[in-house]
Design an enzyme around this catalytic site. Structure first.
Site, short mmCIF file in Angstrom:
data_model
loop_
_atom_site.label_atom_id
_atom_site.label_comp_id
_atom_site.label_asym_id
_atom_site.label_seq_id
_atom_site.Cartn_x
_atom_site.Cartn_y
_atom_site.Cartn_z
N ARG A 143 -3.68 2.59 10.15
CA ARG A 143 -2.52 3.45 10.40
C ARG A 143 -2.96 4.51 11.41
O ARG A 143 -4.13 4.91 11.45
CB ARG A 143 -2.05 4.14 9.12
CG ARG A 143 -1.35 3.21 8.15
CD ARG A 143 0.05 2.80 8.63
NE ARG A 143 0.75 1.95 7.69
CZ ARG A 143 0.85 0.62 7.78
NH1 ARG A 143 0.26 -0.02 8.78
NH2 ARG A 143 1.54 -0.07 6.89
N HIS A 187 2.14 -1.53 17.48
CA HIS A 187 2.15 -1.85 16.05
C HIS A 187 2.64 -3.29 15.83
O HIS A 187 3.61 -3.52 15.10
CB HIS A 187 3.01 -0.85 15.27
CG HIS A 187 2.65 -0.78 13.81
ND1 HIS A 187 2.70 0.38 13.09
CD2 HIS A 187 2.24 -1.74 12.93
CE1 HIS A 187 2.33 0.14 11.84
NE2 HIS A 187 2.05 -1.14 11.72
P1 NDP Z 1 -6.04 -3.50 0.25
O1 NDP Z 1 -5.45 -2.51 -0.67
O2 NDP Z 1 -6.11 -4.93 -0.18
O3 NDP Z 1 -7.53 -3.07 0.62
C1 NDP Z 1 -7.86 -1.75 0.89
C2 NDP Z 1 -9.36 -1.66 1.12
O4 NDP Z 1 -9.66 -0.34 1.58
C3 NDP Z 1 -10.17 -1.89 -0.16
O5 NDP Z 1 -11.35 -2.59 0.12
C4 NDP Z 1 -10.51 -0.46 -0.60
O6 NDP Z 1 -11.72 -0.33 -1.31
C5 NDP Z 1 -10.66 0.21 0.75
N1 NDP Z 1 -10.47 1.66 0.59
C6 NDP Z 1 -9.38 2.33 0.14
N2 NDP Z 1 -9.62 3.66 0.09
C7 NDP Z 1 -10.89 3.82 0.50
C8 NDP Z 1 -11.73 4.94 0.66
N3 NDP Z 1 -11.30 6.18 0.36
N4 NDP Z 1 -12.99 4.75 1.10
C9 NDP Z 1 -13.45 3.50 1.36
N5 NDP Z 1 -12.70 2.38 1.24
C10 NDP Z 1 -11.45 2.55 0.81
O7 NDP Z 1 -5.25 -3.37 1.64
P2 NDP Z 1 -4.95 -4.50 2.74
O8 NDP Z 1 -6.23 -5.11 3.16
O9 NDP Z 1 -3.86 -5.41 2.30
O10 NDP Z 1 -4.31 -3.61 3.91
C11 NDP Z 1 -5.04 -2.55 4.50
C12 NDP Z 1 -4.16 -1.75 5.43
O11 NDP Z 1 -3.93 -2.46 6.65
C13 NDP Z 1 -2.74 -1.44 4.96
O12 NDP Z 1 -2.72 -0.43 3.99
C14 NDP Z 1 -2.08 -1.01 6.25
O13 NDP Z 1 -2.34 0.37 6.47
C15 NDP Z 1 -2.83 -1.83 7.32
N6 NDP Z 1 -1.96 -2.84 7.91
C16 NDP Z 1 -1.68 -2.77 9.25
C17 NDP Z 1 -0.83 -3.69 9.84
C18 NDP Z 1 -0.56 -3.65 11.30
O14 NDP Z 1 0.41 -4.29 11.75
N7 NDP Z 1 -1.36 -2.98 12.10
C19 NDP Z 1 -0.19 -4.76 9.06
C20 NDP Z 1 -0.59 -4.79 7.68
C21 NDP Z 1 -1.42 -3.84 7.13
P3 NDP Z 1 -11.94 -1.03 -2.75
O15 NDP Z 1 -12.04 -2.52 -2.45
O16 NDP Z 1 -13.21 -0.47 -3.23
O17 NDP Z 1 -10.73 -0.69 -3.57
#
Ligand code: NDP
Length: 308
Positions: free
Chosen positions: A223, A271
């Protein structure tokens, strides 16, 4: 069982046709024609209307039509309403495509070669083999894992960082804020696929960018608010970073005079990393509704306290 879609009209019609065809027992309504609001149990939307819990008093679950839910104000929603994000396999496929495009373009020095072409120069830059290129992925969730699975096939030296410790085949994993500098120090190409939460807002800032090796490249597919834009400009202009590929920005589109538009070290896309497609997302949404109807846990449920 009534499901309300608050999406643009074309997509709404596509969702409605899919439900009529495959799940006719579910009454699908399209915003703003909501009928009797007391009948609505489920809402699928990118952005709920204000005071949704008052408007739809029997709402049980909100399904985000996006993978992220940072656009939701979770604090306003009563605990009885479950929030579920979209795990459309089409989103993962599209993000993998974009990530591979960007990593390969940076690995093969395309920004420099394209600039050379405009100057009618024919110079070969030093070769870097894939195994010498260290590619780090921030966020090892649904999308980060899918990207790593595909990047592995190119033979890159892969790193990953998440909140909790992980073991992933052929990926050196780091966890938590204490291991972040160590992770960043090993990323020639850094790809952000984090969700936007209070902990990750502004995580790509002067101090984290400075922790990257000199000449590193950044890809932001998460984001816009993950990135402190002024800090990126500073890192590029000082020569510490070589290039950035940005699919997401704080303001989309950026203002006409935003420096990113014309910066030689930045590629921008509007995006387009991924977009939920009803055709590929339908089965996931329907399966979750069936789970909910049977009292089972839905897949992609948001942990309210974590924000993702
Ligand atoms: P998930 O919820 O499956 O994965 C999130 C990951 O981020 C997990 O591994 C989590 O760690 C890690 N994480 C969260 N908070 C922290 C933190 N504070 N420090 C370190 N690691 C952290 O999300 P998705 O993979 O499905 O999606 C990720 C993001 O991609 C979405 O939220 C969105 O913002 C973005 N996105 C962008 C798109 C675009 O068109 N550009 C389209 C779709 C999504 P843990 O495994 O330990 O919980």
């Amino acid at each position: 069982m009534t499901l309300l879609f608050k999406v643009d009209n074309d997509r709404g019609q596509a969702w409605k046709s899919l439900f009529q065809c495959h799940a006719p027992d579910i009454d699908v309504r399209l915003w703003p024609d909501i009928g009797n609001p007391e009948e609505i149990r489920y809402l699928a939307t990118w952005q709920p209307p204000p005071d949704v819990h008052l408007l739809l008093p029997n709402l049980q679950a909100i399904f985000a039509t996006s993978a992220g839910v940072d656009q939701f104000d979770l604090s306003c929603l009563p605990p009885r309403v479950e929030v579920v994000r979209m795990l459309d396999p089409g989103i993962a496929q599209a993000i993998v495509e974009y990530a591979c495009f960007a990593v390969l373009a940076l690995h093969r020095k395309m920004p420099g070669y394209l600039a050379q072409q405009r100057q009618q120069q024919w110079n070969v830059q030093p070769w870097v083999a894939a195994h010498q290129q260290r590619v780090g992925v921030m966020g090892l969730g649904n999308l980060g894992m899918a990207v790593l699975d595909r990047l592995r096939t190119f033979g890159f030296s892969l790193k990953g960082w998440a909140r909790s410790a992980k073991q992933i085949d052929a990926v050196e994993c780091f966890a938590g804020t204490e291991q972040l500098p160590q992770f960043l120090g090993q990323c020639d190409i850094l790809l952000c696929l984090l969700p936007l939460t209070r902990d990750t807002r502004g995580i790509l800032n002067a101090s984290t960018l400075a922790a990257l090796p000199r000449g590193a490249k950044l890809i932001n597919l998460g984001r816009g608010a993950h990135l402190v834009e002024a800090d990126l400009l500073q890192a590029l202009d000082s020569g510490h970073l070589e290039h950035a590929v940005l699919d997401v920005l704080n303001d989309e589109p950026p203002a006409a005079d935003h420096r990113f538009w014309l910066h030689p070290g930045i590629w921008l896309t509007p995006h387009i990393g991924a977009m939920t497609q009803p055709e590929t997302a339908f089965e996931v949404l329907l399966a979750n509704i069936r789970r909910h109807q049977q009292g089972e846990t839905m897949i992609g449920r948001i942990e309210r306290t974590m924000g993702y």
